[in-house]
Design an enzyme around this catalytic site. Structure first.
Site, PDB file in Angstrom:
ATOM      1  CB  CYS A   2      -0.912   0.012   1.227  1.00 32.14           C
ATOM      2  SG  CYS A   2      -1.978  -1.426   1.381  1.00 32.14           S
ATOM      3  N   GLY A  28      -1.544   1.331  -4.736  1.00 25.47           N
ATOM      4  CA  GLY A  28      -2.846   0.788  -4.364  1.00 25.47           C
ATOM      5  C   GLY A  28      -3.959   1.533  -5.051  1.00 25.47           C
ATOM      6  CG  ASN A 100       3.458  -0.470   2.565  1.00 24.21           C
ATOM      7  OD1 ASN A 100       2.841  -1.350   1.969  1.00 24.21           O
ATOM      8  ND2 ASN A 100       4.683  -0.124   2.234  1.00 24.21           N
ATOM      9  N   GLY A 101       2.195  -3.045   4.423  1.00 19.76           N
ATOM     10  CA  GLY A 101       2.846  -4.308   4.715  1.00 19.76           C
ATOM     11  C   GLY A 101       1.836  -5.421   4.878  1.00 19.76           C
ATOM     12  CE1 TYR A 250       4.712  -4.000 -11.547  1.00 21.98           C
ATOM     13  CE2 TYR A 250       4.022  -4.080  -9.254  1.00 21.98           C
ATOM     14  CZ  TYR A 250       3.708  -3.942 -10.589  1.00 21.98           C
ATOM     15  OH  TYR A 250       2.415  -3.734 -10.972  1.00 21.98           O
TER      16      TYR A 250
END
Length: 473
Positions: A2, A28, A100-101, A250
């Site tokens: 995210c 996201g 985030n994670g 990426y």
């Protein structure tokens, strides 16, 4: 995976926060939310893209000098609205949180919290982090108490998590898991004597608004910024750092700097390393073409290294999101059909080296190669900047099952045949490490060696849960 951002200042931060969230949209696409504080907490979150959810009226309602925001790509949970971040609690005082994670032991924590009558309202793992944190806080506020509560999170919560929290009337707290798997940076700006301090997943979300990168938050570190913009930081855990290599391959924007390494530079090096792998084949091509967008940088570097023209033979539809982070395989396959448009003059009658950042399931690569061949290419060779992905990720990339990873069950030759390439090459693990110039990496999806150990029964339960959630889309 995210996108998170938090800003605190002595003036309204919503304009900067909104722009920063737009810069994190690539992390996201399913939902987004903002929580701000000025006299009281104000929260707006919904399904969809940042620019659709937040117009002038919404931003005016949220106006404040401290706020946090989130763009969501689900790796756990299936209801885009119910699971949208931020989340809040009111005891021992009001606070809200984004992260985030991915919490690897989320299902165990959920059972424990429910037993303690802390009923979770969603399937989003940040809600579990929030409750573990809030339970460890005393009623009397202090920075020391905040840091002690973060320590409790580090003890109980296993996995990858970079967290930003806004605390009612007090300030902004951030912390990064003991291995620092997910990125978290700090930046500042000072205009006409008015200071602003921001934290985010990526530097580009803050440098775009004039902030200057200060540092990456260290693994196991917590930082608190009070309402007078005083900064207190403390290292609370001392595990070996293991930064996710897939950020540079990426996820992250090319303009960002993460853990002292610019993403663009990393991708240039990945292309040069891939060129060395290509030279070993002894083959010749007419043109190097990237699969847009992430692989462009590496493809241009590869083309330069082997002295072959670089061309844009596949044009991306700007109105289609990133197919890798779509919530289901059906959406990904439809996304590929709509996302890429071939340029026939660059394909017809040519031997082509296609460059992509990675091959996960193989379905996207197969469709792209067919598209290129259908438009007249003589030979299509395929090169991946990322080595073969053989193991699931439990830290924030939506790869929960070994069964769906093509490299876990097929040799490179077999993958080559499946995707329809005339030859397939990958960067090696050694090439990846050399390109990134780092040893403190999480490469669990490439090696099966996880920095945070996960019991087999937890792996199985997580896999079954995530696959079930995906079917709902």
């Amino acid at each position: 995976m995210c996108g998170i951002i938090g800003i605190i200042s002595k003036k309204d931060v919503l304009s900067d926060l909104f722009v920063g969230m737009l810069c994190l949209q690539h992390r996201g696409q399913d939902s987004a939310g903002i929580l701000s504080f000025k006299d009281k907490m104000k929260l707006i979150k919904n399904e969809g893209l940042v620019g659709v959810i937040f117009g002038e009226k919404e931003l005016e309602k949220l106006s404040a000098d401290v706020a946090i925001g989130h763009t969501r790509y689900p790796t756990i949970g299936s209801d885009f609205l119910t699971d949208a971040q931020p989340f809040m609690v009111s005891k021992p005082y009001e606070l809200g949180m984004v992260h985030n994670g991915n919490v690897a032991n989320y299902l165990d924590l959920k059972k424990e919290l429910n037993l303690n009558k802390k009923c979770l309202l969603s399937a989003c793992d940040v809600e579990a982090i929030l409750h573990v944190f809030a339970q460890a806080l005393p009623e009397d506020f202090s920075v020391e108490a905040l840091f002690n509560a973060v320590k409790k999170v580090f003890e109980k919560v296993k996995g990858a998590y970079s967290v930003i929290a806004v605390i009612e009337g007090k300030g902004l707290l951030v912390f990064r898991d003991p291995n620092g798997i997910r990125p978290l940076i700090m930046a500042e700006k000072n205009i006409d004597g008015i200071k602003s301090i921001g934290f985010a997943s990526e530097s580009l979300s803050l440098t775009t608004t004039g902030h200057k990168l200060v540092c990456s938050i260290k693994a196991g570190e917590a930082v608190f910024v009070d309402s007078d913009l005083n900064i207190t930081s403390k290292s609370l855990a001392h595990e070996k750092p293991a930064h996710c290599m897939f950020e540079w391959v990426y996820f992250a924007g090319a303009e960002s700097i993460i853990d002292d390494l610019e993403v663009y530079t990393a991708r240039i090096r990945l292309g040069k390393q891939l060129a060395e792998e290509w030279k070993k084949t002894g083959l010749k091509v007419d043109v190097v073409i990237p699969v847009p967008d992430t692989s462009r940088t590496a493809a241009s570097s590869l083309a330069e290294s082997i002295n072959v023209p670089y061309r844009e033979g596949l044009i991306k539809n700007r109105y289609i999101g990133r197919t890798f982070i779509m919530a289901s395989q059906a959406k990904r396959e439809n996304g590929v059909r709509l996302k890429l448009n071939p340029v026939e003059s660059e394909l017809k009658g040519k031997n082509i080296l296609l460059v992509d950042d990675s091959i996960v399931r193989g379905t996207t690569s197969k469709k792209i190669i067919k598209l290129v061949k259908d438009n007249g290419a003589k030979k299509v060779y395929f090169a991946s900047t990322c080595p073969p992905i053989i193991s699931p990720c439990f830290y924030g990339v939506d790869m929960p099952s070994k069964k769906e990873l093509i490299a876990s069950k097929k040799s490179i030759k077999e993958i080559q045949e499946y995707i329809g390439a005339d030859l397939l090459i990958y960067n090696s693990l050694g090439s990846l490490k050399k390109a990134l110039g780092k040893t403190d990496l999480c490469m669990a999806c490439l090696t099966g060696n996880y920095p945070v150990k996960i019991p087999k029964e937890t792996e199985k339960e997580f896999e079954e849960t995530r696959i079930s959630e995906r079917k709902q889309h």
